[in-house]
Structure formats: C-alpha cells, structure tokens
Design a protein around this motif. Structure first.
Motif, PDB file in Angstrom:
ATOM      1  N   UNK A  99      -0.858   6.335   1.645  1.00  0.00           N
ATOM      2  CA  UNK A  99       0.105   5.857   0.653  1.00  0.00           C
ATOM      3  C   UNK A  99      -0.492   4.845  -0.316  1.00  0.00           C
ATOM      4  N   UNK A 100      -1.768   4.526  -0.149  1.00  0.00           N
ATOM      5  CA  UNK A 100      -2.412   3.606  -1.088  1.00  0.00           C
ATOM      6  C   UNK A 100      -2.901   4.331  -2.338  1.00  0.00           C
ATOM      7  N   UNK A 101      -3.239   5.602  -2.203  1.00  0.00           N
ATOM      8  CA  UNK A 101      -3.817   6.359  -3.306  1.00  0.00           C
ATOM      9  C   UNK A 101      -3.522   7.838  -3.126  1.00  0.00           C
ATOM     10  N   UNK A 102      -3.770   8.612  -4.156  1.00  0.00           N
ATOM     11  CA  UNK A 102      -3.683  10.068  -4.061  1.00  0.00           C
ATOM     12  C   UNK A 102      -5.001  10.649  -4.556  1.00  0.00           C
ATOM     13  N   UNK A 103      -5.101  11.955  -4.518  1.00  0.00           N
ATOM     14  CA  UNK A 103      -6.185  12.648  -5.215  1.00  0.00           C
ATOM     15  C   UNK A 103      -5.896  12.628  -6.713  1.00  0.00           C
ATOM     16  N   UNK A 173       9.463   0.986  -8.566  1.00  0.00           N
ATOM     17  CA  UNK A 173      10.511   1.397  -7.627  1.00  0.00           C
ATOM     18  C   UNK A 173      10.680   2.914  -7.583  1.00  0.00           C
ATOM     19  N   UNK A 174      10.489   3.575  -8.721  1.00  0.00           N
ATOM     20  CA  UNK A 174      10.607   5.038  -8.738  1.00  0.00           C
ATOM     21  C   UNK A 174       9.537   5.681  -7.871  1.00  0.00           C
ATOM     22  N   UNK A 175       8.320   5.124  -7.898  1.00  0.00           N
ATOM     23  CA  UNK A 175       7.267   5.627  -7.021  1.00  0.00           C
ATOM     24  C   UNK A 175       7.676   5.446  -5.560  1.00  0.00           C
ATOM     25  N   UNK A 179       8.081   8.233  -2.553  1.00  0.00           N
ATOM     26  CA  UNK A 179       7.375   8.175  -1.276  1.00  0.00           C
ATOM     27  C   UNK A 179       8.362   8.237  -0.111  1.00  0.00           C
ATOM     28  N   UNK A 180       9.453   7.491  -0.189  1.00  0.00           N
ATOM     29  CA  UNK A 180      10.440   7.499   0.893  1.00  0.00           C
ATOM     30  C   UNK A 180      11.025   8.905   1.076  1.00  0.00           C
ATOM     31  N   UNK A 181      11.283   9.575  -0.033  1.00  0.00           N
ATOM     32  CA  UNK A 181      11.810  10.940   0.030  1.00  0.00           C
ATOM     33  C   UNK A 181      10.820  11.866   0.750  1.00  0.00           C
ATOM     34  N   UNK A 237      10.154   0.686   4.250  1.00  0.00           N
ATOM     35  CA  UNK A 237       9.891   1.984   4.882  1.00  0.00           C
ATOM     36  C   UNK A 237      10.527   2.051   6.261  1.00  0.00           C
ATOM     37  N   UNK A 238      10.472   0.932   6.989  1.00  0.00           N
ATOM     38  CA  UNK A 238      11.080   0.894   8.327  1.00  0.00           C
ATOM     39  C   UNK A 238      12.583   1.155   8.224  1.00  0.00           C
ATOM     40  N   UNK A 239      13.236   0.456   7.300  1.00  0.00           N
ATOM     41  CA  UNK A 239      14.696   0.585   7.175  1.00  0.00           C
ATOM     42  C   UNK A 239      15.107   2.003   6.794  1.00  0.00           C
ATOM     43  N   UNK A 240      14.307   2.646   5.945  1.00  0.00           N
ATOM     44  CA  UNK A 240      14.714   3.944   5.397  1.00  0.00           C
ATOM     45  C   UNK A 240      14.189   5.138   6.192  1.00  0.00           C
ATOM     46  N   UNK A 241      13.055   4.943   6.909  1.00  0.00           N
ATOM     47  CA  UNK A 241      12.438   6.093   7.582  1.00  0.00           C
ATOM     48  C   UNK A 241      12.085   5.800   9.043  1.00  0.00           C
TER      49      UNK A 241
END
Length: 548
Positions: A99-103, A173-175, A179-181, A237-241
């Motif tokens: 979750x720090x980076x992508x390709x 926040x949109x990012x 990620x949460x989704x 992340x804990x609260x949501x997932x």
C-alpha cells in the motif's frame, strides 16, 4: 490470549514453492498440492507473498492490478480453491498487500501521467524541480535518487523503491477510500488477514526536507518512516476492514524503534496484530551498511532480541518472530554452520525463535535446513537490489571477487531458491526450466530429510506442538541470563507455574554453563543431554529447552 498468538505462520514465496504446469514458476495449484505437507508440519496460517498482476520488477511487490491474480500464478478460481482447501485443513491464509506504492503500469499511475489536472494525479507524490534538480536528496532503497523526472509534466514523482514503483499519496482521501474498497474485496473472498509491506512508510513529512547524511541511515527515511499520520491511517484501516473481519495483520516495520512498534501492536490502539522488525537481522551490517562482509557478536544479537522481548511484553506489544524471509539471506548460513553442523544449526535457530514471546514464522525451507545459494556469478542473480548493489560496489572500487562474496552473504536472492522437494531434476520443483537456478551441490530435500532419524522437520513439529500447549511460551516473562556471553544464548520464560530455560551454543566448541537444579529436558537438538550437578555441557551448536 488471542488464538493466533499460539499458532505458527508458514511463509510461502509462490514463485519458488511448487510449479504445477512446467513453466518454471511456482503457482497456486502447486501450493494446493502441498497443503497436506503443511498440515503435517502443524502450521496454522500461511502468508503468501504477492500474487497480483504485476510486471515483476520487484517480484510482485510492484502491483499493476490489485484485483487480479497474475496469470503466471493461476486464476481467481484457483485462488478461491486454495482458500477452500486450506480452510478445510484449518489453515488460515494471509495475503501480502503493498500500500506504499504501485507499479508504474497500474491504471492509477497511467492516468496520473496524463496531466496535472487528472483526478488520479494526486494519488501519487509529485514535486516541481528545485533549481532544475530533484526536490530533495532522498535516496531510493534500490540505490540512486528517490525521484524520477517526467518531462511532459515538468515534475518529479517519488519512488522510495524501484523507479517503476511510484509512492502513493495517502493524504488524498479519495485514494484511501479506493484502498479500503479494494481491501474489502479481498475480505469478501474469505481471506484471513494481511501482511502489510513497508506499511510504516505510507505517511511522509509534508515539507520533505533534505536529509543530513550524517550516518548511513540518513537517506531520507527520517522524514517518511513512522510519519506524522501513519497510526491514524492504520487505525482507519482497522475500523473499516481489519476489525470487522477479525483479521490477523502483521506490519513490516523497518527502521522502527520499540516505542513505535508498541503503538502499532498494542490491541487497545486497534492497529495491527503484530510487527516485523529487523534490528536483529542487521546485526552483521558493518556500521549500518548492509553491503559488506559483516561479522556479528552474539552478545549484540541477544541484546537486541532481549530489548524487544522485554519492552514489547511490558507495554502490550506483540512480536512477529523470524530468522528468514524472502528478503533475508538464510540465517543458517549467516549466524551458524550450514555444513558440518547443518541439522544442529537449523534446530538451534528454530528453538531460539520458538522459545521467545511472539508469533513464530517459518520461511519455506527452514524446516529442511535450506541454506544460501552461494552464487558465483552476477549473471545468476535476478534481483534488482542485488544487481544494483553489485554495480555500486564495483563503482566504489571493490574487487569483483569480494563483491560476489558480499552478495553470497547478504543478497535476498539466497532465500528465493526453488524449494527442494526430492532428488529428481530441479529438486522436483518444476519439470521445466526454473525461473531461478537451483543449487546443484546440495543433497537436502523434503524427501531426504523426512527419512532421516531425528530430522529437522520433526523438530519443528515438536516446537509447534509445544507452542500450542505450553501457556508459558505465550505469556511467560522473558529474562536474559548472561548479556555478555558471546558463545551461548541463555534465557528463561517465567510464569507463576514454572520456568522454561533455553540454552543455545552458537559455536563449534564445547561449552559448559552452570544452571539451577530441578530442570528436566523438554527438547534438545542432540540425542541425550549432559547434565551434571548444576552444570550443562553443550556440544557444538547444541540447544536445549529445559523445564521446571
């Protein structure tokens, strides 16, 4: 006590575990075919390194599509089958998540490249040139500048790792919602948790100042490691997932002090279940520099392990215990003896680990005493980090022969050799050409080890059993017995019902030590034990677990 605290995790590096279709790369169906083997070992969880669609510039840690299984490993149907088959055997599955980076091939980044006004542009970290140069002096973990210039945009993007792996902007926040989704998507599949790659780097200092370079650790990490909002993001992340799905989570927390690791893992804070930290596996870095022919002192190793044991326990933190993983050379080659005392060394390392407080991790091959690759030519390496380090060493005047020796000791490629299953070609890993050349001078395999008397595999089984049934190994206080001993590591676990004493001789010489009366042998890595009137004589690389 939480259930996972008494379980053992087995890490699978899918690319190197078992190939089922002859293409030379391990895959999901190969893992399924070995689940009975893992069930026999007794593990409770499997951690899978990334299998998402990826160009493979960092062996899957460069994710191009978070929602897809890379075809090289199989299909989503194969993955769902793996989940079902593992769960039938009471084995949980932890997925690796980056979750720090992508390709740079990720759709988000491809959109970000189109214009500064594109809604995905702010999913990444961009800065304008400063005086025609990089925005600051931060260094990539893969060597060189941590910034890449994009002429079309006249901007630099941040890449703390490979240049093809741009860092995500968690302030957006949109990012975060994207990620949460995505995390919820995998939760709905029925997985049991996440291992979170370099998760303590996701929050960067907004000002992004230059680092001082006063020490080898001053490369920018002072401004992105355990950054200003990292705990806030992980709690979200804990609260949501994590919480709603009762997930087991482990964070990779490089360069993290104990005080921060406690915050990440104290259950009252609702962040992570446990922490991977790396101070003990940096004990042979010369002046903090990894790429050296390092030596270590046992007293330094035991001091580091003991600090983490005592302080994490005192403040409600929880350790993830390990010697090896896909990013570390084999500990048996690094800290003990992988030739004459190979079996004893493998068992010694296992006993030291399993006697500590925390959740133990076995990296594939530990249970059969797999060792370093000892490659002799840079052409044998695939790993970008190792190749870059080799070239940097040569540039700095290090002779080729010495540079190769350094890689033989420190390269993470050492841990990525194909799993050694049997005596057939390529150790039964594949019927094709393996992606990474296996050793040809090693006769150890699962097939051979399982036939040996008092073998390493059965020793691990015994330790896994003890972890499940000895409460003292979960909640007992830890006490180091001699902080200055550079030959024998001795520690106790203590609760109101008794004591367990672990003693491990890290030398090839006989060692005699005094012990209190009343201890009986629980487990040892030699047949028999030499106990005599308050003393114990330890043979080369002998380890014992005693109880009273």
């Amino acid at each position: 006590m939480r259930e996972w605290q008494k379980e053992t995790v087995y890490q699978i590096y899918p690319r190197s575990f078992q190939d089922s279709n002859g293409d030379g790369i391990g895959d999901i169906n190969g893992i399924i075919s070995r689940l009975d083997y893992l069930q026999k070992l007794g593990i409770g969880l499997i951690w899978l390194t990334p299998m998402y669609r990826s160009p493979g510039n960092d062996n899957g840690y460069d994710i191009a599509d978070y929602y897809q299984i890379d075809p090289v490993f199989g299909t989503m149907e194969d993955f769902e089958n793996l989940l079902n088959e593992a769960h039938k055997r009471n084995i949980k599955i932890i997925m690796d998540m980056v979750l720090n980076h992508t390709s740079n091939e990720n759709h988000w980044f491809q959109e970000a490249l189109k214009s500064k006004d594109n809604p995905y542009h702010d999913f990444y970290i961009w800065k304008d040139p400063v005086g025609g140069h990089e925005p600051n002096n931060w260094v990539s973990k893969f060597s060189g500048s941590a910034w890449k210039y994009v002429p079309k945009l006249d901007q630099y993007y941040l890449h703390l790792y490979d240049v093809t792996m741009p860092d995500l902007n968690w302030r957006n926040e949109k990012l975060r919602n994207k990620i949460f989704k995505m995390l919820k998507y995998w939760a709905a599949k029925g997985i049991d948790g996440f291992r979170l790659d370099v998760i303590n780097n996701i929050s960067k200092d907004k000002e992004m100042p230059n680092d001082t370079f006063a020490t080898p650790l001053d490369d920018g990490r002072n401004f992105y490691t355990n950054g200003p909002h990292v705990h806030e993001y992980i709690h979200e992340m804990y609260e949501k997932v994590f919480g709603p799905n009762n997930f087991v989570t482990v964070g990779e927390l490089s360069s993290t002090p104990i005080s921060e690791a406690i915050k990440y893992t104290n259950p009252n804070r609702q962040e992570l279940s446990m922490a991977f930290t790396f101070h003990h596996v940096k004990v042979d870095y010369t002046n903090g520099n990894k790429w050296t022919l390092g030596q270590y002192k046992l007293s330094d190793l035991t001091r580091i392990l003991s600090d983490w044991q005592v302080k994490m326990n005192a403040h409600g933190g929880w350790n993830a215990l390990f010697w090896n993983n896909h990013d570390q050379p084999r500990a048996i080659s690094r800290f003990t003896n992988d030739t004459k005392y190979r079996d004893q060394s493998a068992k010694l390392l296992a006993m030291v680990e399993f006697g500590l407080q925390g959740t133990p991790y076995i990296y594939q091959g530990d249970e059969i005493a797999m060792k370093n690759a000892y490659f002799t030519d840079i052409k044998q390496y695939n790993d970008h980090e190792s190749i870059n380090a080799y070239n940097e060493l040569l540039k700095n005047g290090v002779a080729k022969e010495k540079a190769i020796k350094i890689l033989q000791q420190k390269s993470r490629e050492n841990a990525r050799l194909p799993m050694q299953w049997n005596s057939q070609k390529n150790y039964g890993f594949t019927t094709g050409q393996p992606w990474l050349k296996p050793l040809h001078h090693d006769d150890y395999s699962v097939e051979k080890v399982l036939k040996m008397k008092n073998n390493v595999f059965d020793f691990y089984r015994a330790l896994i059993f003890l972890r499940k049934h000895k409460q003292i190994l979960i909640n007992g206080q830890y006490k180091l017995l001699n902080s200055q001993d550079n030959s024998v590591y001795s520690y106790e676990r203590i609760n109101n019902k008794g004591k367990i004493l672990v003693m491990a001789n890290f030398t090839d010489q006989m060692q005699e030590r005094k012990i209190a009366n009343g201890f009986d042998l629980l487990l040892g890595n030699y047949e028999g034990i030499k106990l005599n009137k308050g003393t114990v004589t330890l043979r080369p690389y002998e380890s014992v677990m005693l109880e009273k």
